[in-house]
Every structure is written in C-alpha cells, then in structure tokens.
Motif scaffolding. Sequence first.
Motif, PDB file in Angstrom:
ATOM      1  N   SER A  17       0.623  -1.279  -0.095  1.00  0.00           N
ATOM      2  CA  SER A  17       0.068  -0.034   0.127  1.00  0.00           C
ATOM      3  C   SER A  17       0.889   1.120  -0.031  1.00  0.00           C
ATOM      4  CB  SER A  17      -0.974  -0.135   1.382  1.00  0.00           C
ATOM      5  OG  SER A  17      -1.743  -0.913   1.217  1.00  0.00           O
ATOM      6  N   LEU A  18       0.253   2.347  -0.623  1.00  0.00           N
ATOM      7  CA  LEU A  18       0.828   3.758  -0.290  1.00  0.00           C
ATOM      8  C   LEU A  18      -0.375   4.675  -0.115  1.00  0.00           C
ATOM      9  CD1 LEU A  18       3.751   3.789  -3.252  1.00  0.00           C
ATOM     10  CD2 LEU A  18       4.103   3.845  -0.839  1.00  0.00           C
ATOM     11  N   ARG A  19       0.167   5.806   0.394  1.00  0.00           N
ATOM     12  CA  ARG A  19      -1.081   6.955   0.454  1.00  0.00           C
ATOM     13  C   ARG A  19      -0.219   7.979  -0.354  1.00  0.00           C
ATOM     14  NH1 ARG A  19      -4.178  10.046   5.149  1.00  0.00           N
ATOM     15  NH2 ARG A  19      -2.127  10.945   5.456  1.00  0.00           N
ATOM     16  N   SER A  60     -10.182   0.037 -13.013  1.00  0.00           N
ATOM     17  CA  SER A  60      -9.213  -0.946 -12.666  1.00  0.00           C
ATOM     18  C   SER A  60      -8.603  -0.570 -11.293  1.00  0.00           C
ATOM     19  CB  SER A  60      -7.957  -0.314 -13.801  1.00  0.00           C
ATOM     20  OG  SER A  60      -7.643   0.915 -13.623  1.00  0.00           O
ATOM     21  N   VAL A  61      -9.119   0.450 -10.747  1.00  0.00           N
ATOM     22  CA  VAL A  61      -8.698   0.721  -9.195  1.00  0.00           C
ATOM     23  C   VAL A  61      -9.737   0.595  -8.302  1.00  0.00           C
ATOM     24  CG1 VAL A  61      -6.887   2.111 -10.128  1.00  0.00           C
ATOM     25  CG2 VAL A  61      -9.176   3.326  -9.276  1.00  0.00           C
ATOM     26  N   LYS A  62     -11.055   0.389  -9.022  1.00  0.00           N
ATOM     27  CA  LYS A  62     -12.260   0.258  -8.024  1.00  0.00           C
ATOM     28  C   LYS A  62     -12.002  -0.927  -6.951  1.00  0.00           C
ATOM     29  CE  LYS A  62     -15.690   1.457 -10.201  1.00  0.00           C
ATOM     30  NZ  LYS A  62     -16.950   1.508 -11.129  1.00  0.00           N
ATOM     31  N   GLY A  63     -12.424  -0.692  -5.905  1.00  0.00           N
ATOM     32  CA  GLY A  63     -12.335  -1.382  -4.762  1.00  0.00           C
ATOM     33  C   GLY A  63     -10.699  -1.616  -4.069  1.00  0.00           C
ATOM     34  N   ARG A  64      -9.968  -1.063  -4.846  1.00  0.00           N
ATOM     35  CA  ARG A  64      -8.426  -0.942  -4.148  1.00  0.00           C
ATOM     36  C   ARG A  64      -7.845   0.482  -3.818  1.00  0.00           C
ATOM     37  NH1 ARG A  64      -4.373  -2.410  -7.437  1.00  0.00           N
ATOM     38  NH2 ARG A  64      -5.375  -1.663  -9.574  1.00  0.00           N
ATOM     39  N   PHE A  65      -8.406   1.257  -4.562  1.00  0.00           N
ATOM     40  CA  PHE A  65      -7.908   2.767  -4.112  1.00  0.00           C
ATOM     41  C   PHE A  65      -9.112   3.341  -3.392  1.00  0.00           C
ATOM     42  CE2 PHE A  65      -4.467   3.263  -7.618  1.00  0.00           C
ATOM     43  CZ  PHE A  65      -3.970   2.054  -7.326  1.00  0.00           C
ATOM     44  N   THR A  66      -8.796   4.427  -2.712  1.00  0.00           N
ATOM     45  CA  THR A  66      -9.757   5.212  -2.153  1.00  0.00           C
ATOM     46  C   THR A  66      -9.464   6.829  -2.110  1.00  0.00           C
ATOM     47  OG1 THR A  66     -10.372   3.507  -0.505  1.00  0.00           O
ATOM     48  CG2 THR A  66     -11.199   5.796  -0.099  1.00  0.00           C
ATOM     49  N   ASP A  70      -9.758  16.490   2.261  1.00  0.00           N
ATOM     50  CA  ASP A  70      -9.633  17.285   3.774  1.00  0.00           C
ATOM     51  C   ASP A  70      -9.678  18.921   3.446  1.00  0.00           C
ATOM     52  OD1 ASP A  70      -9.494  18.679   6.246  1.00  0.00           O
ATOM     53  OD2 ASP A  70      -8.254  16.964   7.074  1.00  0.00           O
ATOM     54  N   ASN A  71     -10.939  19.345   3.059  1.00  0.00           N
ATOM     55  CA  ASN A  71     -10.680  20.670   2.789  1.00  0.00           C
ATOM     56  C   ASN A  71     -10.111  21.781   3.531  1.00  0.00           C
ATOM     57  OD1 ASN A  71     -12.261  20.142   0.486  1.00  0.00           O
ATOM     58  ND2 ASN A  71     -14.172  20.399   1.140  1.00  0.00           N
ATOM     59  N   ALA A  72     -10.376  21.457   5.132  1.00  0.00           N
ATOM     60  CA  ALA A  72      -9.683  22.292   6.154  1.00  0.00           C
ATOM     61  C   ALA A  72      -7.870  22.343   5.819  1.00  0.00           C
ATOM     62  CB  ALA A  72     -10.039  21.676   7.494  1.00  0.00           C
ATOM     63  N   LYS A  73      -7.528  21.246   5.328  1.00  0.00           N
ATOM     64  CA  LYS A  73      -6.012  21.390   5.256  1.00  0.00           C
ATOM     65  C   LYS A  73      -5.801  21.408   3.604  1.00  0.00           C
ATOM     66  CE  LYS A  73      -5.118  18.243   8.949  1.00  0.00           C
ATOM     67  NZ  LYS A  73      -4.397  16.823   9.153  1.00  0.00           N
ATOM     68  N   ASN A  74      -6.506  21.696   2.888  1.00  0.00           N
ATOM     69  CA  ASN A  74      -6.553  21.865   1.389  1.00  0.00           C
ATOM     70  C   ASN A  74      -5.782  20.791   0.807  1.00  0.00           C
ATOM     71  OD1 ASN A  74      -7.637  24.318   1.549  1.00  0.00           O
ATOM     72  ND2 ASN A  74      -6.009  25.748   0.722  1.00  0.00           N
ATOM     73  N   THR A  75      -6.176  19.584   1.129  1.00  0.00           N
ATOM     74  CA  THR A  75      -5.348  18.353   0.765  1.00  0.00           C
ATOM     75  C   THR A  75      -6.316  17.502   0.270  1.00  0.00           C
ATOM     76  OG1 THR A  75      -3.515  18.768   2.294  1.00  0.00           O
ATOM     77  CG2 THR A  75      -3.801  16.576   1.415  1.00  0.00           C
ATOM     78  N   VAL A  76      -5.825  16.596  -0.893  1.00  0.00           N
ATOM     79  CA  VAL A  76      -6.517  15.262  -1.205  1.00  0.00           C
ATOM     80  C   VAL A  76      -5.632  14.157  -1.329  1.00  0.00           C
ATOM     81  CG1 VAL A  76      -6.053  16.030  -3.666  1.00  0.00           C
ATOM     82  CG2 VAL A  76      -7.827  14.583  -3.143  1.00  0.00           C
ATOM     83  N   TYR A  77      -6.397  12.974  -0.796  1.00  0.00           N
ATOM     84  CA  TYR A  77      -5.417  11.883  -0.712  1.00  0.00           C
ATOM     85  C   TYR A  77      -6.031  10.881  -1.721  1.00  0.00           C
ATOM     86  CZ  TYR A  77      -4.866  14.273   3.761  1.00  0.00           C
ATOM     87  OH  TYR A  77      -4.593  15.204   4.685  1.00  0.00           O
ATOM     88  N   LEU A  78      -4.813   9.752  -1.929  1.00  0.00           N
ATOM     89  CA  LEU A  78      -5.390   8.573  -2.764  1.00  0.00           C
ATOM     90  C   LEU A  78      -4.782   7.306  -2.060  1.00  0.00           C
ATOM     91  CD1 LEU A  78      -6.608   7.639  -5.227  1.00  0.00           C
ATOM     92  CD2 LEU A  78      -4.448   7.495  -6.485  1.00  0.00           C
ATOM     93  N   GLN A  79      -5.424   6.909  -1.179  1.00  0.00           N
ATOM     94  CA  GLN A  79      -5.033   5.503  -0.629  1.00  0.00           C
ATOM     95  C   GLN A  79      -4.889   4.291  -1.599  1.00  0.00           C
ATOM     96  OE1 GLN A  79      -4.009   5.106   2.674  1.00  0.00           O
ATOM     97  NE2 GLN A  79      -3.301   3.166   1.806  1.00  0.00           N
ATOM     98  N   MET A  80      -3.842   3.827  -1.800  1.00  0.00           N
ATOM     99  CA  MET A  80      -3.782   2.721  -2.909  1.00  0.00           C
ATOM    100  C   MET A  80      -3.392   1.436  -2.141  1.00  0.00           C
ATOM    101  SD  MET A  80      -1.772   4.732  -5.809  1.00  0.00           S
ATOM    102  CE  MET A  80       0.037   4.992  -4.901  1.00  0.00           C
TER     103      MET A  80
END
Length: 120
Positions: A17-19, A60-66, A70-80
Amino acid sequence: QVQLVESGGGLVQAGGSLRLSCAASGRTFSSYTMGWFRQAPGKEREFVAAISWSTVYADSVKGRFTVSRDNAKNTVYLQMNSLKPEDAAVYYCAAKLRGYSDNYKAYDYWGQGTQVTVSS
C-alpha cells in the motif's frame, strides 16, 4: 490560480500500500473537483479517481484505491491498496471547477507528479 504539490510516492512490493497526498494552495479549494491521473512510460495519461461531493473511480482501481479530501487542510489523498505492477506510473493530481471529468484535458491545474513503482 491553484498550485498543487504531490507527495507519498515510492517503491512498494506487489500487494502493498501507499498513500499519496496532494496539497493545494488557494482559499477556494473546496470549490474544485480534484482528480488523480497516472501515466506510465509510453502510455497516455489515464484517469484514476476524482472527488467533488462524491467519488468516482476507474474500473481498474475500484475496490483497491480510495480518494478522499480534507478541505480544512487543502489536501486530497489517494490511498492505494493491493498494488499491482501495472499500477506503476507517475501519479498526478489535478483540479478543475464545476463537475467531475475523467478526461485529463478538462483539468486546469496540475501538480508535478510523484513516481509509484511496484515490484513483483
């Protein structure tokens, strides 16, 4: 104007995994649809996931990636999770106003990309 900076890429074994994180400048971050794209050598840039008020994923990533934000931190994440060798690519985050799109040409702002390498 929005500036995007990705981080979190690296080398991981298959099944691992990676985030990824994408930090955005600007005070209107919540107004933007945020997308994740990836590009492997010799291939077109492809859609991975997007988030506005809802989330959308490539098959291709459905079910594995999320994707999350966080709008308060101005950040978007991709959990893989459950990474596969075919997930290896440079991953980019991107921003656009208004609705979701899986077409990279629809996005106005881009980060510099972060490399994800998956060993088999």
